[in-house]
Enzyme design. Structure first.
Site, PDB file in Angstrom:
ATOM      1  N   GLY A  87      20.982   9.614  24.727  1.00 30.45           N
ATOM      2  CA  GLY A  87      20.535   9.574  23.321  1.00 30.45           C
ATOM      3  C   GLY A  87      19.301   9.480  23.218  1.00 30.45           C
ATOM      4  O   GLY A  87      18.869   8.157  24.176  1.00 30.45           O
ATOM      5  N   ALA A  88      18.590   9.990  22.470  1.00 28.76           N
ATOM      6  CA  ALA A  88      17.399   9.745  22.100  1.00 28.76           C
ATOM      7  C   ALA A  88      17.035   8.031  21.933  1.00 28.76           C
ATOM      8  O   ALA A  88      15.817   7.651  22.619  1.00 28.76           O
ATOM      9  CB  ALA A  88      16.439  10.808  21.045  1.00 28.76           C
ATOM     10  N   ARG A 134      13.076  12.530  31.177  1.00 29.06           N
ATOM     11  CA  ARG A 134      14.296  14.268  30.498  1.00 29.06           C
ATOM     12  C   ARG A 134      12.820  14.349  29.580  1.00 29.06           C
ATOM     13  O   ARG A 134      12.232  13.292  28.820  1.00 29.06           O
ATOM     14  CB  ARG A 134      15.174  13.325  29.506  1.00 29.06           C
ATOM     15  CG  ARG A 134      16.444  13.273  30.848  1.00 29.06           C
ATOM     16  CD  ARG A 134      17.081  12.512  29.510  1.00 29.06           C
ATOM     17  NE  ARG A 134      18.136  13.792  29.561  1.00 29.06           N
ATOM     18  CZ  ARG A 134      19.608  14.360  28.072  1.00 29.06           C
ATOM     19  NH1 ARG A 134      19.780  12.830  28.183  1.00 29.06           N
ATOM     20  NH2 ARG A 134      20.052  14.877  28.088  1.00 29.06           N
ATOM     21  N   GLN A 155      29.836  14.853  25.167  1.00 29.62           N
ATOM     22  CA  GLN A 155      29.986  12.833  24.261  1.00 29.62           C
ATOM     23  C   GLN A 155      30.928  12.781  23.529  1.00 29.62           C
ATOM     24  O   GLN A 155      30.589  11.437  22.753  1.00 29.62           O
ATOM     25  CB  GLN A 155      28.167  13.442  24.319  1.00 29.62           C
ATOM     26  CG  GLN A 155      26.847  13.324  25.133  1.00 29.62           C
ATOM     27  CD  GLN A 155      27.012  14.231  25.760  1.00 29.62           C
ATOM     28  OE1 GLN A 155      27.756  15.463  25.634  1.00 29.62           O
ATOM     29  NE2 GLN A 155      25.645  14.785  25.901  1.00 29.62           N
ATOM     30  N   ASP A 170      16.757  15.143  18.329  1.00 28.59           N
ATOM     31  CA  ASP A 170      15.928  14.732  19.963  1.00 28.59           C
ATOM     32  C   ASP A 170      14.720  14.550  19.451  1.00 28.59           C
ATOM     33  O   ASP A 170      13.355  14.140  20.236  1.00 28.59           O
ATOM     34  CB  ASP A 170      16.339  15.031  21.386  1.00 28.59           C
ATOM     35  CG  ASP A 170      17.620  14.650  21.855  1.00 28.59           C
ATOM     36  OD1 ASP A 170      19.035  14.778  21.573  1.00 28.59           O
ATOM     37  OD2 ASP A 170      17.660  14.311  22.485  1.00 28.59           O
ATOM     38  N   ASN A 187      18.421  19.143  19.264  1.00 26.13           N
ATOM     39  CA  ASN A 187      18.977  18.746  18.868  1.00 26.13           C
ATOM     40  C   ASN A 187      20.332  18.794  20.150  1.00 26.13           C
ATOM     41  O   ASN A 187      20.041  20.052  20.868  1.00 26.13           O
ATOM     42  CB  ASN A 187      20.069  18.213  17.981  1.00 26.13           C
ATOM     43  CG  ASN A 187      21.101  16.631  18.108  1.00 26.13           C
ATOM     44  OD1 ASN A 187      21.095  16.059  17.965  1.00 26.13           O
ATOM     45  ND2 ASN A 187      22.047  16.889  17.346  1.00 26.13           N
ATOM     46  N   LYS A 188      21.363  18.562  20.803  1.00 26.78           N
ATOM     47  CA  LYS A 188      22.342  18.869  21.724  1.00 26.78           C
ATOM     48  C   LYS A 188      22.903  20.282  21.542  1.00 26.78           C
ATOM     49  O   LYS A 188      23.079  20.790  19.939  1.00 26.78           O
ATOM     50  CB  LYS A 188      23.206  18.218  21.583  1.00 26.78           C
ATOM     51  CG  LYS A 188      24.469  18.322  22.387  1.00 26.78           C
ATOM     52  CD  LYS A 188      24.407  18.511  23.714  1.00 26.78           C
ATOM     53  CE  LYS A 188      23.328  17.464  23.971  1.00 26.78           C
ATOM     54  NZ  LYS A 188      22.333  17.514  25.611  1.00 26.78           N
TER      55      LYS A 188
HETATM   56  O1  MRU Z   1      21.560  14.869  26.179  1.00 29.77           O
HETATM   57  P1  MRU Z   1      22.120  13.508  25.394  1.00 29.77           P
HETATM   58  O2  MRU Z   1      23.381  13.035  25.840  1.00 29.77           O
HETATM   59  O3  MRU Z   1      21.380  12.859  25.329  1.00 29.77           O
HETATM   60  O4  MRU Z   1      22.070  14.792  23.964  1.00 29.77           O
HETATM   61  C1  MRU Z   1      21.513  13.041  23.013  1.00 29.77           C
HETATM   62  C2  MRU Z   1      21.545  14.144  21.219  1.00 29.77           C
HETATM   63  O5  MRU Z   1      21.915  15.285  21.714  1.00 29.77           O
HETATM   64  C3  MRU Z   1      21.664  13.073  20.160  1.00 29.77           C
HETATM   65  O6  MRU Z   1      22.598  13.634  19.281  1.00 29.77           O
HETATM   66  C4  MRU Z   1      20.546  12.378  20.461  1.00 29.77           C
HETATM   67  O7  MRU Z   1      19.889  12.302  21.031  1.00 29.77           O
HETATM   68  C5  MRU Z   1      20.614  11.303  18.696  1.00 29.77           C
HETATM   69  S1  MRU Z   1      20.941  10.126  19.681  1.00 29.77           S
HETATM   70  C6  MRU Z   1      20.883   8.879  18.048  1.00 29.77           C
END
Ligand code: MRU
Length: 374
Positions: free
Chosen positions: A60-61, A106, A221, A262, A272-273
């Site tokens: 999560g960012a 990352r 997730q 992100d 984003n994801k």
């Molecule tokens: O690969 P991840 O689980 O780190 O990806 C997270 C996301 O894509 C979230 O939507 C994003 O970081 C926002 S978290 C508040």
């Protein structure tokens, strides 16, 4: 260099302890093991923090931004404790090394670079001030104190920011089905949530909402983490497979989509994801509002568009296996892009702790994010 404070927690801790920071190190709730097990692993070196971020023990960012700030502090502490003879030059070298290790853990979320920059600035300012002084243990203790203070500030600001964005966002969320993707809750942030924080706040204010949780292949997730948080919060939800959204939208069951981010470019393009872009296209087609909720630390105003955002590619085994079982033929190839880019024009509004930003994003992002700085 031992301190009296044993547990470092900002005032607004949440219902879940995603991590604990003590004199022993950073204890991270291992998100790979949820929801079956609630286990913590300890990171007491920069390498361990980097590995935990890379391997998604914490994700999560905003969360990885905060953990990198804590990791930075741990790294400097270890350096100061180990070295007998310390010069400004050797501290500078160490800062460079630590920054590189954390920033590159990352590639997509800009929060890592943002948090590391804040920590680097503390070091730079401190070293400038003591330029002419003799380096003593007292001076080094002061540096550690400033770094610890900054890391806690980054953590605390994130929680306060989440609460502010939740308040701005709650009025935008209509009653009925709200669809979300990935995990954007307490696990992904300093302790409340961005998109999930807005959902929490809306529910707290008696909005009758029902959350459709995308399972979010391949890391799950949604089904593992978001569902776990919603269960704890007693907010009604159902998990759906990632390819169900279009069907539910066509039936009129989805009244809004809300996701996190992100990295957001200065024109509103949002990383984003993986799967977020498909949702935005579907929402646009069905004339459903599509919201992004993110703190200002997620904006990258140095880039003009999403084309400049690096997209992380993760190991193909995450796609080829599901909960340790191989789900593809032997030698099958798989692509595992962890993020995609949603163009700003598909986003109805971006909810931040500084206010809600509407198009045209090129002007309004700058006004909201930069305008209120200082
Ligand atoms: O690969 P991840 O689980 O780190 O990806 C997270 C996301 O894509 C979230 O939507 C994003 O970081 C926002 S978290 C508040």
């Amino acid at each position: 260099m031992k301190k009296n404070i044993n547990l470092k927690v900002p005032p607004q801790a949440d219902f879940i302890q995603t991590w604990r920071w003590t004199d022993e190190g950073l204890f991270l709730l291992d998100q790979r093991k949820l929801p079956q097990q609630e286990k913590y692993i300890i990171c007491n070196t920069v390498d361990k923090v980097r590995k935990a971020i890379k391997d998604m023990v914490v994700r999560g960012a905003p969360a990885i931004g905060i953990c990198s700030a804590i990791g930075f502090t741990i790294g400097i502490k270890n350096f100061l404790e180990k070295k007998k003879k310390i010069s400004i030059q050797s501290i500078n070298q160490e800062v460079k090394k630590i920054s590189y290790l954390l920033e590159t853990a990352r590639p997509t979320a800009v929060n890592l670079k943002w948090a590391v920059n804040r920590m680097k600035n503390v070091c730079e300012n401190f070293l400038k001030e003591i330029e002419k002084e003799q380096i003593t243990l007292e001076i080094l203790k002061r540096l550690y104190f400033f770094l610890e203070e900054e890391a806690l500030k980054i953590w605390e600001e994130d929680i306060i920011g989440n609460l502010a964005m939740a308040k701005f966002g709650k009025d935008l969320i209509p009653e009925g089905g709200v669809l979300t993707h990935c995990n954007t809750g307490a696990l992904a942030t300093g302790g409340y949530g961005t998109a999930l924080g807005v959902i929490r706040e809306s529910y707290k204010h008696n909005k009758k909402i029902f959350v459709f949780v995308d399972e979010t292949r391949p890391f799950l997730q949604g089904s593992r983490l978001t569902a776990w948080e919603l269960s704890k919060l007693k907010i009604p939800y159902a998990i759906i497979t990632d390819n169900t959204a279009g069907y539910l939208m066509k039936k009129g069951q989805v009244k809004a989509v809300i996701v996190g981010a992100d990295r957001i470019a200065s024109n509103g393009d949002t990383a984003n994801k993986i799967g977020t872009y498909s949702l935005a296209v579907l929402a646009y087609h069905h004339q459903i509002p599509f919201f992004v909720a993110a703190p200002s630390s997620t904006f990258d105003l140095e880039i003009l568009s999403g084309e400049e955002i690096p997209i992380e590619q993760r190991p193909s085994k995450e796609v080829l296996y599901c909960v340790k079982s191989k789900i593809a033929p032997l030698n099958a190839k798989a692509y595992n892009f962890a993020f995609d880019i949603t163009p700003g024009e598909l986003i109805t509004a971006i909810i931040t702790e500084k206010g809600v930003i509407y198009p045209p994003y090129k002007e309004n992002i700058l006004k909201t994010i930069k305008g209120n700085e200082n």
